[in-house]
Design a protein around this motif. Structure first.
Motif, mmCIF file in Angstrom:
data_model
loop_
_atom_site.group_PDB
_atom_site.id
_atom_site.type_symbol
_atom_site.label_atom_id
_atom_site.label_comp_id
_atom_site.label_asym_id
_atom_site.label_seq_id
_atom_site.Cartn_x
_atom_site.Cartn_y
_atom_site.Cartn_z
ATOM 1 N N GLU A 71 41.437 4.907 -51.442
ATOM 2 C CA GLU A 71 42.559 4.105 -50.962
ATOM 3 C C GLU A 71 43.058 3.165 -52.045
ATOM 4 O O GLU A 71 44.253 2.930 -52.181
ATOM 5 C CB GLU A 71 42.164 3.292 -49.718
ATOM 6 C CG GLU A 71 41.927 4.127 -48.483
ATOM 7 C CD GLU A 71 40.502 4.641 -48.376
ATOM 8 O OE1 GLU A 71 39.711 4.444 -49.329
ATOM 9 O OE2 GLU A 71 40.178 5.266 -47.357
ATOM 10 N N ARG A 72 42.145 2.611 -52.824
ATOM 11 C CA ARG A 72 42.516 1.695 -53.914
ATOM 12 C C ARG A 72 43.291 2.445 -55.009
ATOM 13 O O ARG A 72 44.280 1.933 -55.537
ATOM 14 C CB ARG A 72 41.255 1.050 -54.491
ATOM 15 C CG ARG A 72 41.504 0.147 -55.656
ATOM 16 C CD ARG A 72 42.102 -1.178 -55.194
ATOM 17 N NE ARG A 72 42.228 -2.026 -56.345
ATOM 18 C CZ ARG A 72 43.351 -2.632 -56.693
ATOM 19 N NH1 ARG A 72 44.423 -2.509 -55.951
ATOM 20 N NH2 ARG A 72 43.407 -3.377 -57.763
ATOM 21 N N THR A 73 42.859 3.635 -55.325
ATOM 22 C CA THR A 73 43.566 4.447 -56.315
ATOM 23 C C THR A 73 44.968 4.780 -55.818
ATOM 24 O O THR A 73 45.936 4.720 -56.585
ATOM 25 C CB THR A 73 42.782 5.741 -56.601
ATOM 26 O OG1 THR A 73 41.469 5.401 -57.037
ATOM 27 C CG2 THR A 73 43.461 6.564 -57.673
ATOM 28 N N ARG A 78 50.954 4.204 -55.822
ATOM 29 C CA ARG A 78 52.161 4.081 -55.008
ATOM 30 C C ARG A 78 53.330 3.417 -55.759
ATOM 31 O O ARG A 78 54.427 3.987 -55.801
ATOM 32 C CB ARG A 78 51.851 3.314 -53.725
ATOM 33 C CG ARG A 78 52.960 3.402 -52.711
ATOM 34 C CD ARG A 78 52.659 2.679 -51.411
ATOM 35 N NE ARG A 78 51.349 2.977 -50.900
ATOM 36 C CZ ARG A 78 50.428 2.048 -50.593
ATOM 37 N NH1 ARG A 78 50.690 0.775 -50.757
ATOM 38 N NH2 ARG A 78 49.253 2.398 -50.130
ATOM 39 N N PRO A 79 53.158 2.253 -56.403
ATOM 40 C CA PRO A 79 54.317 1.661 -57.090
ATOM 41 C C PRO A 79 54.794 2.483 -58.284
ATOM 42 O O PRO A 79 55.990 2.515 -58.584
ATOM 43 C CB PRO A 79 53.828 0.279 -57.527
ATOM 44 C CG PRO A 79 52.366 0.286 -57.374
ATOM 45 C CD PRO A 79 52.008 1.363 -56.411
ATOM 46 N N VAL A 80 53.874 3.166 -58.946
ATOM 47 C CA VAL A 80 54.260 4.010 -60.079
ATOM 48 C C VAL A 80 55.139 5.161 -59.600
ATOM 49 O O VAL A 80 56.198 5.443 -60.177
ATOM 50 C CB VAL A 80 53.005 4.545 -60.816
ATOM 51 C CG1 VAL A 80 53.379 5.576 -61.862
ATOM 52 C CG2 VAL A 80 52.232 3.410 -61.440
ATOM 53 N N LEU A 164 46.416 12.476 -46.681
ATOM 54 C CA LEU A 164 46.629 11.595 -47.833
ATOM 55 C C LEU A 164 47.818 10.667 -47.588
ATOM 56 O O LEU A 164 47.813 9.520 -48.043
ATOM 57 C CB LEU A 164 46.829 12.429 -49.099
ATOM 58 C CG LEU A 164 45.594 13.211 -49.545
ATOM 59 C CD1 LEU A 164 45.943 14.172 -50.664
ATOM 60 C CD2 LEU A 164 44.488 12.274 -49.983
ATOM 61 N N ALA A 165 48.834 11.137 -46.873
ATOM 62 C CA ALA A 165 49.971 10.280 -46.536
ATOM 63 C C ALA A 165 49.530 9.149 -45.606
ATOM 64 O O ALA A 165 49.994 8.010 -45.733
ATOM 65 C CB ALA A 165 51.080 11.094 -45.893
ATOM 66 N N ASN A 166 48.621 9.434 -44.688
ATOM 67 C CA ASN A 166 48.098 8.382 -43.802
ATOM 68 C C ASN A 166 47.277 7.360 -44.571
ATOM 69 O O ASN A 166 47.158 6.218 -44.144
ATOM 70 C CB ASN A 166 47.256 8.996 -42.678
ATOM 71 C CG ASN A 166 48.103 9.728 -41.670
ATOM 72 O OD1 ASN A 166 49.307 9.486 -41.558
ATOM 73 N ND2 ASN A 166 47.495 10.639 -40.941
ATOM 74 N N MET A 167 46.710 7.785 -45.703
ATOM 75 C CA MET A 167 45.977 6.847 -46.556
ATOM 76 C C MET A 167 46.923 5.987 -47.383
ATOM 77 O O MET A 167 46.498 5.025 -48.009
ATOM 78 C CB MET A 167 45.028 7.606 -47.491
ATOM 79 C CG MET A 167 43.869 8.256 -46.778
ATOM 80 S SD MET A 167 42.827 9.183 -47.910
ATOM 81 C CE MET A 167 41.861 7.864 -48.609
ATOM 82 N N GLY A 168 48.209 6.350 -47.423
ATOM 83 C CA GLY A 168 49.196 5.542 -48.129
ATOM 84 C C GLY A 168 49.878 6.236 -49.289
ATOM 85 O O GLY A 168 50.718 5.632 -49.958
ATOM 86 N N LEU A 169 49.559 7.494 -49.549
ATOM 87 C CA LEU A 169 50.192 8.213 -50.653
ATOM 88 C C LEU A 169 51.643 8.527 -50.299
ATOM 89 O O LEU A 169 51.934 8.998 -49.204
ATOM 90 C CB LEU A 169 49.446 9.515 -50.955
ATOM 91 C CG LEU A 169 49.986 10.336 -52.124
ATOM 92 C CD1 LEU A 169 49.786 9.588 -53.432
ATOM 93 C CD2 LEU A 169 49.317 11.692 -52.177
ATOM 94 N N VAL A 170 52.532 8.251 -51.242
ATOM 95 C CA VAL A 170 53.945 8.547 -51.031
ATOM 96 C C VAL A 170 54.273 9.883 -51.672
ATOM 97 O O VAL A 170 53.685 10.270 -52.673
ATOM 98 C CB VAL A 170 54.854 7.436 -51.605
ATOM 99 C CG1 VAL A 170 54.675 6.151 -50.834
ATOM 100 C CG2 VAL A 170 54.618 7.225 -53.075
#
Length: 183
Positions: A71-73, A78-80, A164-170
């Motif tokens: 999740e930290r990775t 995400r901003p990149v 992975l999208a639920n983990m926050g990956l865009v």
């Protein structure tokens, strides 16, 4: 090229950087990270050099993220990904974005596979992610490398794009689609 350089130097008093300047077909050059396609109907696309630089940046972030939670990775990625897609929002090709999305997801699965280290841990994590016990055990002891396993069906089934999208990956494709709605 010589005629253009002479004109710019003598008439306009401008210096020409020979390393950056060239006379070539538009699809053979890049400008501000963009290039154009060769087809009859020209389309704006992302230059291959820009894709290589993004891959290098993501690889660097993923290597730094090997000792931390997935999740930290993803938070660092995400901003990149968002910033890169905002810059390249005018691209008209989607294949490069789809390939980059798949590659990023596979890189994240590699991190997960390496963090799970032992076959027993891998089997239990795969079972927890929804694989049946026999398939999870066979997958965890297959003797293949992390990159192969990250692209194999058992890992894609256990960690699909939605997970992975639920983990926050865009997704670059989704961001591109959203940005195209507003232009």
């Amino acid at each position: 090229m010589d005629g253009v350089t002479k004109f710019l130097w003598e008439r306009l008093k401008l210096t020409v950087n020979a390393a950056k300047s060239a006379v070539a077909r538009p699809w053979g050059r890049k400008f501000l990270g963009y290039s154009v396609t060769v087809h009859k109907e020209t389309r704006l696309r992302i230059a291959p050099e820009s894709l290589v630089r993004l891959r290098a940046r993501i690889t660097d972030l993923c290597l730094r993220g090997r000792g931390q939670r997935l999740e930290r990775t993803i938070e660092q990625l995400r901003p990149v990904l968002r910033g890169w897609m905002n810059y390249f929002q005018h691209t008209q090709g989607r294949r490069a974005l789809e390939e980059m999305d798949a590659w990023v997801r596979r890189r994240l699965r590699v991190i997960a596979w390496r963090q799970w280290k032992r076959p027993a841990t891998r089997a239990s994590r795969l079972r927890a992610l929804g694989l049946d016990a026999h398939r999870a055990w066979k997958s965890s002891v297959n003797g293949r490398g992390a990159w192969w396993n990250a692209g194999a069906r058992h890992m894609v089934t256990a960690m699909p794009p939605k997970y992975l999208a639920n983990m926050g990956l865009v997704s670059l494709v989704d961001i591109h689609r959203q940005l195209q709605r507003f232009t």
